[in-house]
Scaffold this motif. Structure first.
Motif, PDB file in Angstrom:
ATOM      1  N   LEU A   1     -16.447  -4.023  -3.397  1.00 21.56           N
ATOM      2  CA  LEU A   1     -15.760  -2.701  -3.379  1.00 21.56           C
ATOM      3  C   LEU A   1     -14.704  -2.468  -2.182  1.00 21.56           C
ATOM      4  O   LEU A   1     -15.160  -3.395  -1.133  1.00 21.56           O
ATOM      5  CB  LEU A   1     -16.793  -1.453  -3.536  1.00 21.56           C
ATOM      6  CG  LEU A   1     -17.863  -1.771  -4.580  1.00 21.56           C
ATOM      7  CD1 LEU A   1     -19.044  -0.455  -4.488  1.00 21.56           C
ATOM      8  CD2 LEU A   1     -17.037  -1.366  -5.951  1.00 21.56           C
ATOM      9  N   PRO A   2     -13.906  -1.731  -2.199  1.00 15.40           N
ATOM     10  CA  PRO A   2     -13.158  -1.451  -1.044  1.00 15.40           C
ATOM     11  C   PRO A   2     -13.960  -1.205   0.218  1.00 15.40           C
ATOM     12  O   PRO A   2     -14.958  -0.640   0.285  1.00 15.40           O
ATOM     13  CB  PRO A   2     -12.235  -0.205  -1.222  1.00 15.40           C
ATOM     14  CG  PRO A   2     -12.264  -0.300  -2.557  1.00 15.40           C
ATOM     15  CD  PRO A   2     -13.645  -0.636  -3.213  1.00 15.40           C
TER      16      PRO A   2
ATOM     17  N   GLU B   1      -6.975  -1.067  -3.579  1.00 15.81           N
ATOM     18  CA  GLU B   1      -7.165   0.104  -2.576  1.00 15.81           C
ATOM     19  C   GLU B   1      -7.825  -0.338  -1.452  1.00 15.81           C
ATOM     20  O   GLU B   1      -8.644   0.311  -1.125  1.00 15.81           O
ATOM     21  CB  GLU B   1      -7.714   1.394  -3.223  1.00 15.81           C
ATOM     22  CG  GLU B   1      -7.192   2.711  -2.353  1.00 15.81           C
ATOM     23  CD  GLU B   1      -7.880   3.959  -3.281  1.00 15.81           C
ATOM     24  OE1 GLU B   1      -7.842   4.901  -2.780  1.00 15.81           O
ATOM     25  OE2 GLU B   1      -8.459   3.591  -4.293  1.00 15.81           O
ATOM     26  N   ARG B   2      -7.657  -1.513  -1.289  1.00 19.34           N
ATOM     27  CA  ARG B   2      -8.496  -2.390  -0.248  1.00 19.34           C
ATOM     28  C   ARG B   2      -8.279  -1.824   1.167  1.00 19.34           C
ATOM     29  O   ARG B   2      -9.199  -2.051   2.029  1.00 19.34           O
ATOM     30  CB  ARG B   2      -8.289  -3.932  -0.218  1.00 19.34           C
ATOM     31  CG  ARG B   2      -6.931  -4.195   0.210  1.00 19.34           C
ATOM     32  CD  ARG B   2      -6.488  -5.963   0.245  1.00 19.34           C
ATOM     33  NE  ARG B   2      -5.185  -6.093   0.521  1.00 19.34           N
ATOM     34  CZ  ARG B   2      -4.211  -6.034  -0.481  1.00 19.34           C
ATOM     35  NH1 ARG B   2      -4.303  -5.502  -1.526  1.00 19.34           N
ATOM     36  NH2 ARG B   2      -3.155  -6.294   0.154  1.00 19.34           N
ATOM     37  N   ALA B   3      -7.125  -1.333   1.660  1.00 19.40           N
ATOM     38  CA  ALA B   3      -7.170  -1.075   2.944  1.00 19.40           C
ATOM     39  C   ALA B   3      -7.738   0.261   3.632  1.00 19.40           C
ATOM     40  O   ALA B   3      -8.487   0.236   4.459  1.00 19.40           O
ATOM     41  CB  ALA B   3      -5.762  -1.186   3.485  1.00 19.40           C
ATOM     42  N   ARG B   4      -7.300   1.406   2.929  1.00 21.24           N
ATOM     43  CA  ARG B   4      -7.731   2.488   3.290  1.00 21.24           C
ATOM     44  C   ARG B   4      -7.481   3.600   1.869  1.00 21.24           C
ATOM     45  O   ARG B   4      -6.815   3.200   0.951  1.00 21.24           O
ATOM     46  CB  ARG B   4      -6.859   3.083   4.415  1.00 21.24           C
ATOM     47  CG  ARG B   4      -5.498   3.184   4.328  1.00 21.24           C
ATOM     48  CD  ARG B   4      -4.796   3.392   5.470  1.00 21.24           C
ATOM     49  NE  ARG B   4      -5.164   2.743   6.703  1.00 21.24           N
ATOM     50  CZ  ARG B   4      -4.368   1.456   6.784  1.00 21.24           C
ATOM     51  NH1 ARG B   4      -3.228   0.997   5.819  1.00 21.24           N
ATOM     52  NH2 ARG B   4      -4.742   0.399   7.815  1.00 21.24           N
ATOM     53  N   PRO B   5      -7.831   4.619   1.950  1.00 24.24           N
ATOM     54  CA  PRO B   5      -7.967   5.685   0.900  1.00 24.24           C
ATOM     55  C   PRO B   5      -6.488   5.994   0.560  1.00 24.24           C
ATOM     56  O   PRO B   5      -5.476   6.542   1.606  1.00 24.24           O
ATOM     57  CB  PRO B   5      -8.687   6.820   1.281  1.00 24.24           C
ATOM     58  CG  PRO B   5      -9.901   6.477   2.244  1.00 24.24           C
ATOM     59  CD  PRO B   5      -8.990   5.321   3.023  1.00 24.24           C
ATOM     60  N   MET B   6      -6.129   5.873  -0.599  1.00 25.47           N
ATOM     61  CA  MET B   6      -4.627   6.456  -1.290  1.00 25.47           C
ATOM     62  C   MET B   6      -3.639   5.823  -0.963  1.00 25.47           C
ATOM     63  O   MET B   6      -2.476   5.843  -1.024  1.00 25.47           O
ATOM     64  CB  MET B   6      -4.427   7.835  -0.805  1.00 25.47           C
ATOM     65  CG  MET B   6      -5.376   9.102  -0.927  1.00 25.47           C
ATOM     66  SD  MET B   6      -5.700   9.399  -2.682  1.00 25.47           S
ATOM     67  CE  MET B   6      -4.073   9.840  -3.018  1.00 25.47           C
ATOM     68  N   GLU B   7      -3.921   4.157  -0.316  1.00 23.05           N
ATOM     69  CA  GLU B   7      -3.064   3.450  -0.251  1.00 23.05           C
ATOM     70  C   GLU B   7      -3.155   2.345  -1.136  1.00 23.05           C
ATOM     71  O   GLU B   7      -3.998   1.367  -1.202  1.00 23.05           O
ATOM     72  CB  GLU B   7      -3.086   2.808   1.143  1.00 23.05           C
ATOM     73  CG  GLU B   7      -1.773   1.942   1.750  1.00 23.05           C
ATOM     74  CD  GLU B   7      -1.683   1.555   3.057  1.00 23.05           C
ATOM     75  OE1 GLU B   7      -2.039   0.290   3.249  1.00 23.05           O
ATOM     76  OE2 GLU B   7      -1.669   2.408   3.836  1.00 23.05           O
TER      77      GLU B   7
END
Length: 496
Positions: A142-143, A95-101
């Motif tokens: 962490l993300p 989930e590194r790019a943005r929440p819920m992706e």
């Protein structure tokens, strides 16, 4: 990129809004240790062996690395009788790019390869950062969007020691149900990723031909249910007692409320002032000294209050994480599990000092924090994986009062009392015959008889840490293959 979503309506709504606006088992079941099912050839008492994959199996940008070499190594493990492999499923990658992706592609590719070889996969949902401890030769933070949120409220979201040093390994358990700036709560984040994992891996976790047969839910640093009381990134060296991690804003609020509740508000301002520092030895301190002590130390009224609060807060965190896991994986065939650390140094002292700072041993509940953890796992239908199975007491410097064998027996006995399955790992990489024979002994391999005898109860499984080129060397792999045969022999076999 594979994108999957899931979660409660409120959680999904809140996190979707954040993404668009941000710049970035049942309780009555009785579980037994000397199970008939498992790896090997299915003989009674066979202990299946799994192998932990390298930390960098998946790159930070979500690619499965060294695919051909990894496939060849997995095939060799399968030919030696290994039951399966374990892999860290990093939050900071998935989930590194943005929440819920969510990006599951590399892990789905790995599951396909593992399944094609007839192996099983243990997935560790790793909500911690990698890189702070011994043998961590890879860094996964962490993300980035979590780090952005932490930077807006560092005193409320990260564990903190008495000097104000923060740990960025894992979000503070005291913030579990507190919304992060512009985001959902940490527990909502964990739950949503678990639901996404379930949906993405449905074909690999559904019987009768499931590849993923165990899901270990990370609950702290290194994926273990504990406080980050020791970390080399903060200067800790073995066998330091570590430091209490109770100085972030929400931790102090919780401590103050607990002290007021027992009518002793003066106990709620801070943790023990005389517990030393990360590299102190017990008798260098007043709080953690082994001898009988006056008021103000670990076995005083204050000490019992503080340590019980500290341990109970850890168990409450475990309960919140496992409740989210049960909501996500209800009806899924894979077994749920959590990891507990083998804090074996200073075990052979009255205080068990290093266990106290990590939260694994509270004064309450008969003197053993492990009973609380096992009771939690029983309620949650989860099993426990415990470390240090390769260690013998005699291997350690007597001055450090190490007791890995006694600690393992204590944890196994606690698991047995509560009817919880227990598995084991080695704490440090070793592939010599002495370590393998000690592991066989500690895991109860080739021991005929029921759990609860004078020797350790039989483990449900064992995971070897970890796959690497050194393990694949001919002499080392020959020792390892013999070890796998001995573990798989069950009651019908014997140590070679």
């Amino acid at each position: 990129m594979s994108v999957a979503s899931g979660g409660s309506a409120s959680s999904l709504t809140e996190r979707a809004r954040a993404a668009s606006s941000s710049s970035r088992p049942d309780d009555d079941a009785t579980l037994r240790f000397n199970r008939v099912d498992g790896g090997g050839d299915g003989r009674k008492g066979a202990i299946p062996v799994y192998v932990m994959l390298p930390l960098d199996t998946v790159s930070r940008d979500g690619r499965l690395q060294r695919v051909d070499a990894l496939s060849a190594q997995l095939a060799r493990l399968a030919s030696a009788g290994v039951a399966g492999v374990m892999v860290d499923v990093w939050w900071g990658i998935v989930e590194r790019a943005r929440p819920m992706e969510y990006d599951w592609d590399a892990y789905l590719q790995l599951a396909s390869i593992v399944g094609s070889l007839g192996l099983k996969l243990h997935a560790v949902l790793s909500f911690h950062a990698c890189g702070a401890n011994r043998d961590d030769d890879y860094h996964v933070p962490l993300p980035s969007w979590v780090t952005d949120a932490v930077n807006r409220d560092p005193d409320g979201l990260l564990f903190m020691d008495r000097a104000g040093t923060r740990s960025d390994e894992y979000i503070s358990l005291f913030a579990d149900d507190s919304p992060m700036p512009m985001l959902a709560t940490p527990i909502d984040c964990y739950r949503d990723m678990m639901i996404s994992f379930r949906d993405a891996f449905r074909e690999y976790i559904s019987p009768p031909n499931a590849v993923v047969d165990e899901i270990l839910v990370g609950a702290g640093p290194c994926g273990e249910l504990r406080y980050p009381a020791y970390a080399m990134s903060r200067g800790w060296e073995f066998p330091g007692v570590g430091e209490f991690q109770c100085y972030d804003r929400r931790a102090l609020e919780s401590l103050a409320a607990a002290a007021n509740a027992v009518g002793r508000p003066e106990w709620g301002g801070a943790g023990p002032h005389d517990a030393g520092s990360y590299n102190s030895h017990p008798d260098d301190t007043d709080s953690l000294a082994a001898a009988d002590t006056p008021v103000g130390r670990w076995d005083s009224d204050y000490g019992r209050f503080f340590l019980t609060w500290y341990s109970d807060e850890l168990v409450s965190h475990g309960e919140r994480v496992l409740t989210a896991a049960r909501e996500a994986f209800d009806g899924v065939g894979a077994r749920l599990a959590i990891k507990c650390a083998g804090i074996h140094w200073w075990y052979r002292t009255r205080a068990h000092a290093a266990e106290l700072t990590t939260g694994g041993r509270g004064i309450g509940f008969g003197g053993s924090g492990y009973d609380k953890i096992m009771a939690l796992c029983k309620r949650s239908g989860a099993s426990v994986t415990f470390t240090c199975a390769e260690m013998a007491d005699k291997e350690h410097t007597p001055f450090h009062k190490c007791g890995p064998e006694g600690l393992l027996r204590q944890v196994v006995n606690a698991a047995e009392r509560h009817g919880v399955e227990i598995s084991a790992e080695n704490a440090l990489f070793r592939c010599d015959g002495d370590a393998f024979r000690q592991t066989e002994k500690n895991c109860g391999a080739n021991v005929v008889g029921d759990a609860g005898t004078s020797r350790a109860a039989r483990m449900h499984s064992f995971t070897f840490l970890r796959l690497c080129d050194t393990l694949m060397e001919e002499g080392n792999f020959a020792e390892f293959a013999k070890f796998v045969r001995n573990m798989s022999a069950g009651a019908a076999g014997g140590s070679e």
